[in-house]
Design a protein around this motif. Sequence first.
Motif, PDB file in Angstrom:
ATOM      1  N   HIS A  27      24.539 -51.455 -21.189  1.00  0.00           N
ATOM      2  CA  HIS A  27      24.856 -50.187 -21.513  1.00  0.00           C
ATOM      3  C   HIS A  27      25.366 -50.063 -23.174  1.00  0.00           C
ATOM      4  N   PRO A  28      25.004 -48.964 -23.816  1.00  0.00           N
ATOM      5  CA  PRO A  28      25.600 -49.000 -25.196  1.00  0.00           C
ATOM      6  C   PRO A  28      27.080 -49.384 -25.226  1.00  0.00           C
ATOM      7  N   ARG A  29      27.265 -50.112 -26.347  1.00  0.00           N
ATOM      8  CA  ARG A  29      28.632 -50.448 -26.687  1.00  0.00           C
ATOM      9  C   ARG A  29      28.793 -50.636 -28.183  1.00  0.00           C
ATOM     10  N   PRO A  30      30.029 -50.577 -28.842  1.00  0.00           N
ATOM     11  CA  PRO A  30      30.093 -50.873 -30.028  1.00  0.00           C
ATOM     12  C   PRO A  30      30.137 -52.261 -30.611  1.00  0.00           C
ATOM     13  N   VAL A  31      29.545 -52.523 -31.648  1.00  0.00           N
ATOM     14  CA  VAL A  31      29.464 -53.903 -32.218  1.00  0.00           C
ATOM     15  C   VAL A  31      30.750 -54.219 -33.069  1.00  0.00           C
ATOM     16  N   ARG A  69      36.376 -50.644 -40.916  1.00  0.00           N
ATOM     17  CA  ARG A  69      36.055 -49.955 -39.836  1.00  0.00           C
ATOM     18  C   ARG A  69      36.329 -50.835 -38.513  1.00  0.00           C
ATOM     19  N   GLY A  70      36.601 -52.158 -38.687  1.00  0.00           N
ATOM     20  CA  GLY A  70      36.812 -52.719 -37.524  1.00  0.00           C
ATOM     21  C   GLY A  70      36.105 -53.791 -37.179  1.00  0.00           C
ATOM     22  N   THR A  71      35.013 -53.896 -37.908  1.00  0.00           N
ATOM     23  CA  THR A  71      33.885 -55.069 -37.499  1.00  0.00           C
ATOM     24  C   THR A  71      34.002 -56.351 -38.236  1.00  0.00           C
ATOM     25  N   ARG A  72      34.246 -57.312 -37.465  1.00  0.00           N
ATOM     26  CA  ARG A  72      34.685 -58.510 -37.942  1.00  0.00           C
ATOM     27  C   ARG A  72      33.153 -59.370 -38.152  1.00  0.00           C
ATOM     28  N   VAL A  73      33.046 -60.124 -39.222  1.00  0.00           N
ATOM     29  CA  VAL A  73      31.728 -60.802 -39.580  1.00  0.00           C
ATOM     30  C   VAL A  73      32.209 -62.270 -39.541  1.00  0.00           C
ATOM     31  N   ILE A  74      31.572 -63.072 -38.942  1.00  0.00           N
ATOM     32  CA  ILE A  74      31.678 -64.547 -38.831  1.00  0.00           C
ATOM     33  C   ILE A  74      30.747 -65.122 -39.598  1.00  0.00           C
ATOM     34  N   LEU A  75      30.787 -65.878 -40.536  1.00  0.00           N
ATOM     35  CA  LEU A  75      29.648 -66.839 -41.300  1.00  0.00           C
ATOM     36  C   LEU A  75      29.995 -68.204 -40.645  1.00  0.00           C
ATOM     37  N   ARG A  76      28.636 -68.632 -40.134  1.00  0.00           N
ATOM     38  CA  ARG A  76      28.376 -69.951 -39.940  1.00  0.00           C
ATOM     39  C   ARG A  76      27.121 -70.730 -40.209  1.00  0.00           C
ATOM     40  N   PRO A  77      27.409 -71.001 -41.514  1.00  0.00           N
ATOM     41  CA  PRO A  77      26.025 -71.823 -42.127  1.00  0.00           C
ATOM     42  C   PRO A  77      25.778 -73.010 -41.605  1.00  0.00           C
ATOM     43  N   HIS A  78      24.605 -73.589 -41.584  1.00  0.00           N
ATOM     44  CA  HIS A  78      24.160 -74.868 -41.436  1.00  0.00           C
ATOM     45  C   HIS A  78      25.070 -75.721 -41.828  1.00  0.00           C
ATOM     46  N   PRO A  79      25.559 -76.957 -41.531  1.00  0.00           N
ATOM     47  CA  PRO A  79      26.277 -77.878 -41.976  1.00  0.00           C
ATOM     48  C   PRO A  79      25.754 -78.425 -43.284  1.00  0.00           C
ATOM     49  N   ALA A  80      24.273 -78.540 -43.524  1.00  0.00           N
ATOM     50  CA  ALA A  80      23.576 -79.178 -44.560  1.00  0.00           C
ATOM     51  C   ALA A  80      23.330 -77.938 -45.670  1.00  0.00           C
ATOM     52  N   THR A  81      23.744 -76.725 -45.533  1.00  0.00           N
ATOM     53  CA  THR A  81      23.521 -75.844 -46.345  1.00  0.00           C
ATOM     54  C   THR A  81      24.063 -76.252 -47.783  1.00  0.00           C
ATOM     55  N   ASP A 105      33.765 -73.575 -34.565  1.00  0.00           N
ATOM     56  CA  ASP A 105      33.344 -73.914 -33.217  1.00  0.00           C
ATOM     57  C   ASP A 105      32.346 -73.075 -32.731  1.00  0.00           C
ATOM     58  N   LYS A 106      31.010 -73.991 -32.608  1.00  0.00           N
ATOM     59  CA  LYS A 106      29.813 -73.169 -32.254  1.00  0.00           C
ATOM     60  C   LYS A 106      29.990 -72.074 -31.055  1.00  0.00           C
ATOM     61  N   ALA A 107      30.307 -72.781 -29.957  1.00  0.00           N
ATOM     62  CA  ALA A 107      30.550 -72.000 -28.772  1.00  0.00           C
ATOM     63  C   ALA A 107      31.289 -70.882 -28.807  1.00  0.00           C
ATOM     64  N   ASP A 108      32.515 -70.872 -29.491  1.00  0.00           N
ATOM     65  CA  ASP A 108      33.383 -69.941 -29.723  1.00  0.00           C
ATOM     66  C   ASP A 108      32.732 -68.920 -30.480  1.00  0.00           C
ATOM     67  N   ALA A 109      32.034 -69.285 -31.477  1.00  0.00           N
ATOM     68  CA  ALA A 109      31.533 -68.151 -32.384  1.00  0.00           C
ATOM     69  C   ALA A 109      30.281 -67.207 -31.578  1.00  0.00           C
ATOM     70  N   LEU A 110      29.464 -68.177 -30.960  1.00  0.00           N
ATOM     71  CA  LEU A 110      28.631 -67.502 -30.110  1.00  0.00           C
ATOM     72  C   LEU A 110      28.996 -66.536 -28.966  1.00  0.00           C
ATOM     73  N   GLY A 111      30.342 -66.993 -28.269  1.00  0.00           N
ATOM     74  CA  GLY A 111      30.893 -66.064 -27.451  1.00  0.00           C
ATOM     75  C   GLY A 111      31.562 -64.810 -28.249  1.00  0.00           C
ATOM     76  N   ARG A 112      32.126 -64.965 -29.320  1.00  0.00           N
ATOM     77  CA  ARG A 112      32.595 -63.826 -29.782  1.00  0.00           C
ATOM     78  C   ARG A 112      31.752 -62.863 -30.324  1.00  0.00           C
ATOM     79  N   ALA A 113      30.560 -63.483 -30.754  1.00  0.00           N
ATOM     80  CA  ALA A 113      29.824 -62.345 -31.427  1.00  0.00           C
ATOM     81  C   ALA A 113      29.134 -61.356 -30.495  1.00  0.00           C
ATOM     82  N   ASP A 114      28.930 -59.982 -30.869  1.00  0.00           N
ATOM     83  CA  ASP A 114      28.186 -59.050 -30.275  1.00  0.00           C
ATOM     84  C   ASP A 114      26.778 -58.982 -30.537  1.00  0.00           C
ATOM     85  N   ASP A 171      22.724 -50.762 -38.823  1.00  0.00           N
ATOM     86  CA  ASP A 171      23.968 -50.226 -38.620  1.00  0.00           C
ATOM     87  C   ASP A 171      24.556 -50.596 -37.656  1.00  0.00           C
ATOM     88  N   PRO A 172      25.877 -51.400 -37.466  1.00  0.00           N
ATOM     89  CA  PRO A 172      26.496 -51.936 -36.267  1.00  0.00           C
ATOM     90  C   PRO A 172      26.854 -50.996 -35.234  1.00  0.00           C
TER      91      PRO A 172
END
Length: 173
Positions: A27-31, A69-81, A105-114, A171-172
């Motif tokens: 169902h629709p939900r905000p990002v 507006r309350g949208t968080r951005v997580i940056l997780r670049p590849h370790p060799a960047t 933490d990859k699992a945490d970042a994937l879990g928190r991301a919308d 647009d998120p």
Amino acid sequence: IRRWVWGGACSIGTVLVEGVHKDRWDHPRPVRTILYAPTWEGYSDPGDFTSLDVVGPHLVAMLPELTGRGTRVILRPHPATGVRRPELREICDAIYAAGAEPGADKADALGRADVLIADVSGLMAEFLFTEKPSVIPVTGRLAKRHPDASWLDHEYPWVYRWPVAGVDAPDPE
């Protein structure tokens, strides 16, 4: 899921992340959280699939509005960047300075991301298991390497495409 896996290939390399859970978007939900996980620049130009040099400036410009507006951005670049192209580390620093959070933490970042914004990489396949939407930035470099869009249709049929050079960021809301 790639065609060579369907053909019976044995998976090698990075294992799937333990702790990744389904979170269906039925169902629709905000990002509220965007994960941007660019891949690295590879050992040479033909192996350079990163979008960081193109998407990074967009994120730096958008972060004040997004965080406002309350949208968080997580940056997780590849370790060799930045190994081959050090200027990419500077772009990461600018994104963090604009308000992005590190995703250690990859699992945490994937879990928190919308929503995931990522390049051609194994992370796209890992995120697929969450059943949440993902976006691939179609940069000039990627379009030049694969001018026939049917390649993405075949290899990444589940992703939304962001033609970075010609369209504003999705647009998120």
